[in-house]
Design a protein around this motif. Structure first.
Motif, PDB file in Angstrom:
ATOM      1  N   LEU A  18       0.832  -1.205   0.000  1.00 33.65           N
ATOM      2  CA  LEU A  18       0.000   0.000   0.000  1.00 33.65           C
ATOM      3  C   LEU A  18       0.868   1.258   0.000  1.00 33.65           C
ATOM      4  O   LEU A  18       0.534   2.257  -0.647  1.00 33.65           O
ATOM      5  N   PHE A  19       1.977   1.217   0.724  1.00 32.27           N
ATOM      6  CA  PHE A  19       2.910   2.344   0.709  1.00 32.27           C
ATOM      7  C   PHE A  19       3.465   2.568  -0.699  1.00 32.27           C
ATOM      8  O   PHE A  19       3.541   3.707  -1.162  1.00 32.27           O
ATOM      9  N   LEU A  20       3.860   1.488  -1.378  1.00 30.72           N
ATOM     10  CA  LEU A  20       4.409   1.634  -2.728  1.00 30.72           C
ATOM     11  C   LEU A  20       3.369   2.181  -3.701  1.00 30.72           C
ATOM     12  O   LEU A  20       3.680   3.025  -4.550  1.00 30.72           O
ATOM     13  N   MET A  21       2.128   1.712  -3.582  1.00 36.11           N
ATOM     14  CA  MET A  21       1.072   2.243  -4.445  1.00 36.11           C
ATOM     15  C   MET A  21       0.806   3.712  -4.137  1.00 36.11           C
ATOM     16  O   MET A  21       0.608   4.521  -5.049  1.00 36.11           O
ATOM     17  N   ILE A  26       1.145   9.601  -5.381  1.00 32.43           N
ATOM     18  CA  ILE A  26       1.643  10.947  -5.095  1.00 32.43           C
ATOM     19  C   ILE A  26       2.545  11.432  -6.224  1.00 32.43           C
ATOM     20  O   ILE A  26       2.490  12.594  -6.629  1.00 32.43           O
ATOM     21  N   ARG A  27       3.360  10.541  -6.760  1.00 28.58           N
ATOM     22  CA  ARG A  27       4.211  10.910  -7.895  1.00 28.58           C
ATOM     23  C   ARG A  27       3.347  11.285  -9.099  1.00 28.58           C
ATOM     24  O   ARG A  27       3.685  12.200  -9.854  1.00 28.58           O
ATOM     25  N   PRO A  38       0.224  17.417  -4.185  1.00 30.13           N
ATOM     26  CA  PRO A  38      -0.742  16.772  -3.300  1.00 30.13           C
ATOM     27  C   PRO A  38      -0.856  17.542  -1.987  1.00 30.13           C
ATOM     28  O   PRO A  38       0.099  18.180  -1.543  1.00 30.13           O
ATOM     29  N   ASN A  39      -2.033  17.480  -1.382  1.00 32.86           N
ATOM     30  CA  ASN A  39      -2.186  18.161  -0.103  1.00 32.86           C
ATOM     31  C   ASN A  39      -1.644  17.282   1.021  1.00 32.86           C
ATOM     32  O   ASN A  39      -1.286  16.124   0.815  1.00 32.86           O
ATOM     33  N   ALA A  40      -1.574  17.830   2.212  1.00 31.57           N
ATOM     34  CA  ALA A  40      -0.981  17.118   3.351  1.00 31.57           C
ATOM     35  C   ALA A  40      -1.788  15.877   3.709  1.00 31.57           C
ATOM     36  O   ALA A  40      -1.219  14.861   4.123  1.00 31.57           O
ATOM     37  N   TYR A  46      -1.609   8.269   2.068  1.00 32.02           N
ATOM     38  CA  TYR A  46      -1.021   7.347   1.112  1.00 32.02           C
ATOM     39  C   TYR A  46       0.403   6.923   1.442  1.00 32.02           C
ATOM     40  O   TYR A  46       0.859   5.884   0.981  1.00 32.02           O
ATOM     41  N   ILE A  47       1.126   7.725   2.224  1.00 32.84           N
ATOM     42  CA  ILE A  47       2.522   7.408   2.502  1.00 32.84           C
ATOM     43  C   ILE A  47       2.785   7.196   3.987  1.00 32.84           C
ATOM     44  O   ILE A  47       3.358   6.184   4.382  1.00 32.84           O
TER      45      ILE A  47
END
Length: 95
Positions: A18-21, A26-27, A38-40, A46-47
């Motif tokens: 999920l972190f990688l996705m 975000i990229r 992206p907003n905070a 997502y990260i």
């Protein structure tokens, strides 16, 4: 101890995926053009949250292996494992 470590490793692998996705999402926002970021809340969701879950599971596994107590690994693994479903409801927009 082995079963608790396997369960924790499997759940950590799902959260790391999920972190990688999220990193790729975000990229993708950055690649939309200049001035778009992206907003905070997106960065946190997502990260930061998936990475925090992975780190927490790794620390629990490390402490459980040092003290030879499987419950130190098992309890956080189950709690974080059950947290995947509510997290995915928001991750996918509630669908």
């Amino acid at each position: 101890m082995r079963a608790a470590n396997i369960l924790g490793g499997a759940i950590a692998a799902v959260w790391f995926a999920l972190f990688l996705m999220g990193r790729d999402l975000i990229r993708g926002v950055y690649l939309q053009g200049n001035g778009i970021a992206p907003n905070a809340g997106q960065i946190d969701y997502y990260i930061v949250y998936p990475l925090f879950a992975v780190v927490l599971l790794l620390v629990a596994g490390w402490l459980g292996s040092i003290w030879r107590r499987p419950l130190i690994m098992l309890i956080p693994s189950l709690l974080i494992g059950f947290a995947i479903l509510p997290f995915l409801f928001g991750y996918t927009g509630g669908m």
